[in-house]
Design a protein around this motif. Sequence first.
Motif, PDB file in Angstrom:
ATOM      1  N   VAL A   1      -0.186   4.719  -6.006  1.00  0.00           N
ATOM      2  CA  VAL A   1      -0.393   4.513  -6.512  1.00  0.00           C
ATOM      3  C   VAL A   1       0.486   4.945  -8.485  1.00  0.00           C
ATOM      4  O   VAL A   1      -0.092   4.380  -9.129  1.00  0.00           O
ATOM      5  CB  VAL A   1      -2.276   4.950  -6.846  1.00  0.00           C
ATOM      6  CG1 VAL A   1      -2.710   4.068  -8.337  1.00  0.00           C
ATOM      7  CG2 VAL A   1      -2.331   4.949  -5.709  1.00  0.00           C
ATOM      8  N   GLU A   2       0.007   6.179  -8.658  1.00  0.00           N
ATOM      9  CA  GLU A   2       1.010   6.282 -10.249  1.00  0.00           C
ATOM     10  C   GLU A   2       2.076   5.746 -10.478  1.00  0.00           C
ATOM     11  O   GLU A   2       3.308   5.203 -11.812  1.00  0.00           O
ATOM     12  CB  GLU A   2       1.479   7.924 -10.486  1.00  0.00           C
ATOM     13  CG  GLU A   2       2.669   8.330  -9.142  1.00  0.00           C
ATOM     14  CD  GLU A   2       1.589   8.896  -7.603  1.00  0.00           C
ATOM     15  OE1 GLU A   2       1.922   9.592  -6.787  1.00  0.00           O
ATOM     16  OE2 GLU A   2       0.018   8.560  -7.797  1.00  0.00           O
TER      17      GLU A   2
ATOM     18  N   ASP B   1       0.554  -1.087  -0.442  1.00  0.00           N
ATOM     19  CA  ASP B   1      -0.079   0.192  -0.489  1.00  0.00           C
ATOM     20  C   ASP B   1       0.969   1.498  -0.235  1.00  0.00           C
ATOM     21  O   ASP B   1       0.275   2.591  -0.473  1.00  0.00           O
ATOM     22  CB  ASP B   1      -1.062  -0.356   1.203  1.00  0.00           C
ATOM     23  CG  ASP B   1      -1.627  -1.035   1.054  1.00  0.00           C
ATOM     24  OD1 ASP B   1      -1.964  -1.460  -0.056  1.00  0.00           O
ATOM     25  OD2 ASP B   1      -2.281  -1.304   2.136  1.00  0.00           O
TER      26      ASP B   1
ATOM     27  N   ARG C   1       2.940   2.721  -9.700  1.00  0.00           N
ATOM     28  CA  ARG C   1       2.603   1.166  -9.535  1.00  0.00           C
ATOM     29  C   ARG C   1       2.614   0.287 -11.153  1.00  0.00           C
ATOM     30  O   ARG C   1       2.854  -0.467 -11.263  1.00  0.00           O
ATOM     31  CB  ARG C   1       1.286   0.577  -8.953  1.00  0.00           C
ATOM     32  CG  ARG C   1       1.113   1.274  -7.763  1.00  0.00           C
ATOM     33  CD  ARG C   1      -0.164   0.928  -6.447  1.00  0.00           C
ATOM     34  NE  ARG C   1      -0.748   1.211  -5.761  1.00  0.00           N
ATOM     35  CZ  ARG C   1      -0.910   0.137  -4.720  1.00  0.00           C
ATOM     36  NH1 ARG C   1      -1.685   0.027  -5.501  1.00  0.00           N
ATOM     37  NH2 ARG C   1      -0.924   1.258  -3.660  1.00  0.00           N
TER      38      ARG C   1
ATOM     39  N   GLN D   1      -2.179  -4.264 -11.951  1.00  0.00           N
ATOM     40  CA  GLN D   1      -0.919  -3.451 -11.819  1.00  0.00           C
ATOM     41  C   GLN D   1      -0.178  -3.444 -10.378  1.00  0.00           C
ATOM     42  O   GLN D   1       0.634  -3.429  -9.782  1.00  0.00           O
ATOM     43  CB  GLN D   1      -1.217  -1.896 -12.004  1.00  0.00           C
ATOM     44  CG  GLN D   1      -1.874  -1.113 -10.901  1.00  0.00           C
ATOM     45  CD  GLN D   1      -2.066  -0.268 -10.984  1.00  0.00           C
ATOM     46  OE1 GLN D   1      -1.484   0.673 -12.216  1.00  0.00           O
ATOM     47  NE2 GLN D   1      -3.328   0.864 -10.601  1.00  0.00           N
ATOM     48  N   ASN D   2      -1.519  -4.522  -9.465  1.00  0.00           N
ATOM     49  CA  ASN D   2      -0.684  -5.121  -8.406  1.00  0.00           C
ATOM     50  C   ASN D   2      -0.841  -6.102  -7.979  1.00  0.00           C
ATOM     51  O   ASN D   2       0.213  -6.526  -6.550  1.00  0.00           O
ATOM     52  CB  ASN D   2      -2.339  -4.415  -7.149  1.00  0.00           C
ATOM     53  CG  ASN D   2      -2.599  -2.976  -7.374  1.00  0.00           C
ATOM     54  OD1 ASN D   2      -2.225  -2.116  -7.189  1.00  0.00           O
ATOM     55  ND2 ASN D   2      -4.408  -3.068  -7.110  1.00  0.00           N
TER      56      ASN D   2
END
Length: 256
Positions: A166-167, A162, A169, A196-197
Motif C-alpha cells: 500500500v505504501e 493486491d 502504490r 492510487q489503485n
Amino acid sequence: MFKKRLYLLFVLWGLTLGLQALLPESYASIHVMLVMLSLVIMMFFRTKINFLIVLSIILVYGFSLTFYAQMNGIFSGGQYVLIAAHLLLTASLLILWLIVHDIKSLVEENKSLKERIMLLEKFDLNTKALSMPEFMERGLIIETAMKRRREQGRLLYFRVKDSVPVEARNSLRHYFVNTCLHTVREEFDLVTSPDQNEVFVLLQGTNAEGESIVINRLTEKLREHVNYIELPYNIASYEIGSLKNIMEQFDQQRGA
C-alpha cells in the motif's frame, strides 16, 4: 497590500469630495456632474485612454475657470476659490482614475485566477492526468466522433495488484501515469487516474492490435524503472460502445 492601497485611495477620494462640498454651490454642482460623468466614461475604456480623458477634463475645466475669471473681472482673493476648485477637482479625478484602474486590475486578476482554477480542475495536480469529469467529457465527445467516422476505440483499465504494498502504490501510480502520458498519443488519447489503485486509458481510433502495442510499450517502459518481474497491474480492456455505461459499471463495483 493591494487592498490597503485601494482603501487609502477611497479615503482620499472621499476627503476630496468632502472638501468640494465646502465650495460655493455652483462649483460643487459642476464638480459632482464632472466626477460622475468621468466615472461612467472610465468604465468603458482602458487605463491609458482614461488618463487622457481625465487630463482633458482637467485642462478644459482649468481654461474654463481662467476664462470665467477674466470675463467677470475676478482677481486677488476671488481667484483663490477658483484655484482651490481646480485643485480639488484635479485631485478627485486623478484619485478616481487610480481607483478605477485598481478595480479593473482586480477584476482581471480574479478572472485570470478563475480561468486558471478551471484549467487546473481539468487535470489532477498530482499526476498531471485528466480529472475524471474532464476524462468523461472529452471521452464522450471522442466516442461520438468515432461513431460518426465508424472507427473503433478501446478503453484500457489498469488496477494495481493486491501484492503491491500500500505504501508503494502512490509513487507507482505517479510513475505509471507519467509513463502512460508519454506512451499514448498526446491530444488524441486520454489518461485518468481516479485514485492510487486505478488508471484508465482511452485509445481513440484503435483496434485490438493497436491496444496490444500500447500495452507492450507500457510494460517495457515500466520494467526499465520499476523492480517488478510482472506488470504490477491487472489489465482489462473494453471496446468502446458506450463509455458512459462502462464507467457506470466501475462506479457500481466501487460502491459494492
